[in-house]
Design a protein around this motif. Structure first.
Motif, PDB file in Angstrom:
ATOM      1  N   SER A  74       0.809  -1.215   0.000  1.00 20.79           N
ATOM      2  CA  SER A  74       0.000   0.000   0.000  1.00 20.79           C
ATOM      3  C   SER A  74       0.841   1.263   0.000  1.00 20.79           C
ATOM      4  O   SER A  74       0.317   2.363  -0.220  1.00 20.79           O
ATOM      5  CB  SER A  74      -0.933   0.008   1.213  1.00 20.79           C
ATOM      6  N   LEU A  75       2.144   1.135   0.233  1.00 20.74           N
ATOM      7  CA  LEU A  75       3.040   2.295   0.283  1.00 20.74           C
ATOM      8  C   LEU A  75       3.764   2.552  -1.036  1.00 20.74           C
ATOM      9  O   LEU A  75       4.445   3.568  -1.178  1.00 20.74           O
ATOM     10  CB  LEU A  75       4.078   2.102   1.391  1.00 20.74           C
ATOM     11  N   ARG A  76       3.596   1.646  -1.994  1.00 17.65           N
ATOM     12  CA  ARG A  76       4.405   1.741  -3.215  1.00 17.65           C
ATOM     13  C   ARG A  76       4.068   2.951  -4.073  1.00 17.65           C
ATOM     14  O   ARG A  76       4.896   3.393  -4.868  1.00 17.65           O
ATOM     15  CB  ARG A  76       4.241   0.459  -4.039  1.00 17.65           C
ATOM     16  N   ALA A  77       2.866   3.487  -3.917  1.00 20.59           N
ATOM     17  CA  ALA A  77       2.465   4.630  -4.736  1.00 20.59           C
ATOM     18  C   ALA A  77       2.821   5.979  -4.107  1.00 20.59           C
ATOM     19  O   ALA A  77       2.422   7.022  -4.625  1.00 20.59           O
ATOM     20  CB  ALA A  77       0.962   4.576  -5.004  1.00 20.59           C
ATOM     21  N   LEU A  78       3.562   5.960  -3.008  1.00 18.82           N
ATOM     22  CA  LEU A  78       4.001   7.224  -2.424  1.00 18.82           C
ATOM     23  C   LEU A  78       4.811   8.015  -3.446  1.00 18.82           C
ATOM     24  O   LEU A  78       5.599   7.445  -4.213  1.00 18.82           O
ATOM     25  CB  LEU A  78       4.854   6.978  -1.183  1.00 18.82           C
ATOM     26  N   PRO A  79       4.643   9.333  -3.480  1.00 18.43           N
ATOM     27  CA  PRO A  79       5.402  10.130  -4.461  1.00 18.43           C
ATOM     28  C   PRO A  79       6.900  10.079  -4.196  1.00 18.43           C
ATOM     29  O   PRO A  79       7.341   9.942  -3.059  1.00 18.43           O
ATOM     30  CB  PRO A  79       4.847  11.540  -4.268  1.00 18.43           C
ATOM     31  N   ARG A  80       7.655  10.171  -5.256  1.00 13.97           N
ATOM     32  CA  ARG A  80       9.117  10.218  -5.145  1.00 13.97           C
ATOM     33  C   ARG A  80       9.547  11.614  -4.714  1.00 13.97           C
ATOM     34  O   ARG A  80       8.814  12.585  -4.849  1.00 13.97           O
ATOM     35  CB  ARG A  80       9.777   9.862  -6.485  1.00 13.97           C
ATOM     36  N   GLY A  81      10.740  11.700  -4.199  1.00 18.36           N
ATOM     37  CA  GLY A  81      11.314  12.998  -3.874  1.00 18.36           C
ATOM     38  C   GLY A  81      10.951  13.550  -2.513  1.00 18.36           C
ATOM     39  O   GLY A  81      11.299  14.690  -2.202  1.00 18.36           O
TER      40      GLY A  81
END
Length: 282
Positions: free
Chosen positions: A56-63
Motif C-alpha cells: 500500500s506504500l508503493r504509490a508514495l510520491p518520489r522525492g
C-alpha cells in the motif's frame, strides 16, 4: 523558503493533523498518511495506506525529503506495537527514496526510561524500559538511526499529552474517582498537544539536529500537586490517595536540549495549560 516537496506525516492522528495545519500556515505542503483519510481534518491532503502493508506504500510520491513518523498502534499489545513501529517503519523507509531523505523525525515516548525515584532524566540517561511498549519504541529508535544515521534520523520522546479532547483526567476529577500518591511524591511529566506539534515542526527544520530530544514542558510536578490544582480549577473535591500509575517509573523529564535548540513551549506549566482549556464549568 518552504520546501516544494511535501512533508510526509505518517500516522496522521491528532498531533499529526495539528502539525500539518501548522506547516500549512507557514506555506509548507503536507501529505497525511493514514488508513482512513476520511477522518482527516478538512483541507489536509491524504494518502490512504497501512504501514503494515508494504504494497500500500508503493504509490508514495518520489522525492519526499522530510518525514514525521507517529503512528498509533491498533491495540496496547506487543504485536500491535511491533507491527507499526518496527515493520511499519521499515516498510516506509523501504518505500521512500531513502538517499533523498534529509530528515525523518520518529515520535516515541518517555516510556523508554525506567524507574528513577523522582530524579531528573534527560537524553543522556540510559534507557531501561519497564514495559513492552518502551522496549519496542527503543528498538524503533535503533532501527531509524541504523538506517539514516544521526541528524537525518531524529527521535522525539514525548511526555504525556494533554489538550483539547483529552479529558479523561478532568472527568475523573469531576467524578471524584481520581486517586494519586502523596508520599513519596510521584512526578507528572506533560506536554500540551500544540506544543508537541510545534516541537515536531521545529525539529523538521533544525540544522545539525541531535539524534534524540525530550518533548516535555518546563514544570514536572508531583501528581498530587497537579491534581489538586486542577481540582481547584474545576471546583471539584481534592483527589483521594492511591497508588502511582503502573509501569512508567517515577522521574522528572528535562527539556534543556530541546529548549537550547530554539524551541520554547507556549504552555511551560501544565496548570496554566489546563486552565487555558476553560476547565472551570462556570
Amino acid at each position: 523558503m518552504p520546501d516544494a516537496a511535501p512533508v510526509l506525516i505518517a500516522g496522521c492522528g491528532d498531533v499529526g493533523m495539528r502539525l500539518a495545519a501548522l506547516l500549512q500556515v507557514h506555506g509548507q505542503r503536507v501529505l497525511c498518511l493514514r488508513r482512513n483519510v476520511a477522518a482527516l481534518a478538512p483541507g489536509l491532503p491524504g494518502f490512504a495506506a497501512d504501514l503494515a502493508d508494504a504494497a500500500s506504500l508503493r504509490a508514495l510520491p518520489r522525492g519526499i525529503r522530510r518525514v514525521v513518523f507517529l503512528p498509533a498502534p491498533l491495540a496496547r499489545e506487543a504485536v500491535a506495537y511491533r507491527t507499526v513501529y518496527l515493520a511499519g517503519l521499515a516498510n516506509l523507509l523501504d518505500a521512500l527514496d531513502e538517499p533523498a531523505l534529509q530528515r525523518c523525525v520518529l515520535v516515541t515516548s518517555s516510556a523508554v526510561y525506567g524507574e528513577h525515584a523522582g530524579a531528573w532524566v534527560d537524553e543522556d540517561t540510559p534507557p531501561a524500559p519497564l514495559g513492552f511498549n518502551g522496549a519496542i519504541l527503543l528498538a524503533a529508535e535503533a532501527l531509524l538511526l541504523a538506517r539514516l544515521g544521526e541528524s537525518r534520523g531524529v527521535v522525539l520522546r514525548l511526555a504525556g499529552l494533554y489538550g483539547p479532547g483529552r479529558t479523561q483526567l478532568l472527568d475523573d476529577l469531576r467524578n471524584g474517582t481520581a486517586r494519586v500518591p502523596r508520599d513519596p511524591p510521584f512526578y507528572a511529566n506533560r506536554i500540551q498537544v500544540d506544543d508537541a506539534a510545534a516541537a515536531l515542526a521545529h525539529l523538521l527544520a533544525l540544522p545539525d539536529a541531535a539524534s534524540v530530544y525530550l518533548g516535555v514542558d518546563d514544570t514536572p510536578l508531583p501528581l498530587h500537586e497537579l491534581y489538586a490544582a486542577l481540582a481547584q480549577q474545576l471546583r471539584a473535591p481534592a483527589p483521594g490517595i492511591g497508588p502511582p500509575p503502573p509501569g512508567i517509573g517515577n522521574k522528572r523529564l528535562r527539556n534543556a536540549r530541546l529548549r537550547a535548540s530554539g524551541w520554547a513551549p507556549r504552555w511551560p506549566d501544565t496548570r496554566a495549560g489546563y486552565a487555558a482549556l476553560r476547565v472551570d464549568p462556570a
